[in-house]
Design an enzyme around this catalytic site. Structure first.
Site, short mmCIF file in Angstrom:
data_model
loop_
_atom_site.label_atom_id
_atom_site.label_comp_id
_atom_site.label_asym_id
_atom_site.label_seq_id
_atom_site.Cartn_x
_atom_site.Cartn_y
_atom_site.Cartn_z
N GLY A 14 0.53 -1.53 -0.17
CA GLY A 14 0.23 0.16 0.39
C GLY A 14 0.47 1.55 0.41
O GLY A 14 0.22 2.59 -0.07
N ASN A 16 1.50 2.97 -2.69
CA ASN A 16 0.67 3.85 -3.46
C ASN A 16 -0.17 4.37 -2.29
O ASN A 16 -0.81 5.72 -2.90
CB ASN A 16 0.00 3.42 -4.37
N LYS A 67 -16.36 -14.69 -9.45
CA LYS A 67 -15.90 -13.52 -9.18
C LYS A 67 -17.69 -12.34 -9.13
O LYS A 67 -17.12 -11.08 -9.06
CB LYS A 67 -15.63 -13.31 -10.40
N MET A 92 -4.31 -7.18 -7.00
CA MET A 92 -3.77 -8.56 -8.00
C MET A 92 -4.80 -9.14 -8.97
O MET A 92 -4.51 -9.70 -9.03
CB MET A 92 -2.63 -9.09 -7.24
N ARG A 93 -5.62 -8.36 -9.54
CA ARG A 93 -7.08 -9.12 -9.80
C ARG A 93 -7.39 -8.32 -10.67
O ARG A 93 -6.96 -6.56 -10.83
CB ARG A 93 -8.03 -9.56 -8.68
N LEU A 94 -7.96 -8.68 -11.81
CA LEU A 94 -8.39 -7.79 -13.19
C LEU A 94 -9.58 -7.90 -12.95
O LEU A 94 -10.50 -8.86 -12.67
CB LEU A 94 -8.28 -9.32 -13.97
N HIS A 111 0.78 1.65 -13.28
CA HIS A 111 1.29 0.10 -13.60
C HIS A 111 2.98 0.40 -13.53
O HIS A 111 3.23 1.39 -13.98
CB HIS A 111 0.95 -0.82 -14.94
N ASP A 147 -3.99 -4.36 -18.15
CA ASP A 147 -3.05 -3.03 -18.28
C ASP A 147 -3.59 -2.65 -19.77
O ASP A 147 -1.97 -1.99 -20.00
CB ASP A 147 -1.77 -3.07 -18.08
N GLN A 175 8.48 7.42 -8.66
CA GLN A 175 7.75 8.38 -9.79
C GLN A 175 6.31 7.47 -9.45
O GLN A 175 5.58 8.74 -9.72
CB GLN A 175 8.32 7.52 -11.15
C1 GRF Z 1 3.02 -0.98 -7.45
O1 GRF Z 1 4.78 -1.10 -8.36
C2 GRF Z 1 1.92 -0.81 -8.41
O2 GRF Z 1 2.59 -0.44 -9.55
C3 GRF Z 1 1.59 -1.91 -9.13
O3 GRF Z 1 1.97 -2.74 -7.72
C4 GRF Z 1 2.66 -2.21 -6.76
C5 GRF Z 1 1.99 -2.17 -6.18
O4 GRF Z 1 2.54 -1.54 -4.62
N1 GRF Z 1 0.57 -2.67 -9.03
P1 GRF Z 1 2.46 -1.00 -3.29
O5 GRF Z 1 0.92 -1.54 -2.48
O6 GRF Z 1 1.50 0.18 -3.79
O7 GRF Z 1 3.11 -0.48 -2.32
#
Ligand code: GRF
Length: 203
Positions: A14, A16, A67, A92-94, A111, A147, A175
């Site tokens: 987490g 991000n 789903k 981590m899922r579509l 991504h 993606d 970034q």
């Molecule tokens: C990040 O690299 C994001 O781009 C990818 O999964 C990772 C998640 O990292 N989709 P975090 O859980 O936000 O630290």
């Protein structure tokens, strides 16, 4: 401008999510994280949410018949929290049609590669193994592909000879933490116009 409600879906650490919560708290985005949902009960993302006093909801896909039913529950939680924009942050899922139909044009993802190169899992490592000299990250709207949705922002980083997949991933992550909040801010301030595949950024 009225604040928008964000719903963040995260499966792991987490970082991000943290960058988004920090940007909201600092007033850099006219939004609040209204709810964090994880398909992984142990995700540190849930802990980050709780610490910030944000609703944290774990959803186990095995508790649902399929789903669609799983996503109907997620959509219900998102709606209960008045969510305007869904932000995938290491989810981590579509995303299936149930969620995409409920939030058409209102689901974003980050991504860790320069799409359309290296979609799917481990984008940083894929790029490093391929031997590219530049990689980066992409914020995009989510469609029903892997993606593949319209690109909002990208950031480029160099790949150095002595990089490992991990050092490259760390450079990319910095970034990610910059452009994801920026893209969300553009959405929340009504600056994004989607024309087919092209996302135009207005004044
Ligand atoms: C990040 O690299 C994001 O781009 C990818 O999964 C990772 C998640 O990292 N989709 P975090 O859980 O936000 O630290």
């Amino acid at each position: 401008m009225e604040k928008k409600n964000l719903g963040v879906l995260a499966s792991g650490r987490g970082s991000n999510l943290q960058s988004i919560m920090d940007a909201c708290a600092a007033g850099r985005i006219p939004a609040r994280v209204a709810v964090v949902i994880s398909d992984n009960n142990d995700a540190y993302a849930l802990e980050r949410a709780r610490r910030a006093g944000i609703a944290a909801v774990a959803v186990n896909i095995d508790d649902y018949t399929d789903k669609a039913e799983y996503e109907r529950y997620i959509v219900k939680v998102l709606m209960e929290h008045g969510v305007h924009l869904v932000c995938l942050a290491g989810y981590m899922r579509l995303v299936g049609t149930t969620m995409l139909d409920a939030f058409a044009g209102r689901v974003m993802n980050i991504h860790p590669a320069l799409l359309p190169a290296f979609p799917g899992l481990h984008g940083q490592e894929q790029a490093w193994r391929y031997g590219v000299k530049y990689s980066g990250c992409t914020v995009h709207f989510v469609d029903d592909g892997m993606d593949t949705g319209p690109i909002i922002l990208q950031a480029v980083v160099p790949v150095y000879d002595d990089d490992t997949a991990d050092t490259l991933a760390a450079r990319i992550l910095e970034q990610e933490h910059r452009i994801y909040p920026e893209a969300i801010n553009l959405y929340c301030t009504d600056k994004l116009v989607i024309e087919g595949r092209i996302v135009r950024i207005g004044a």
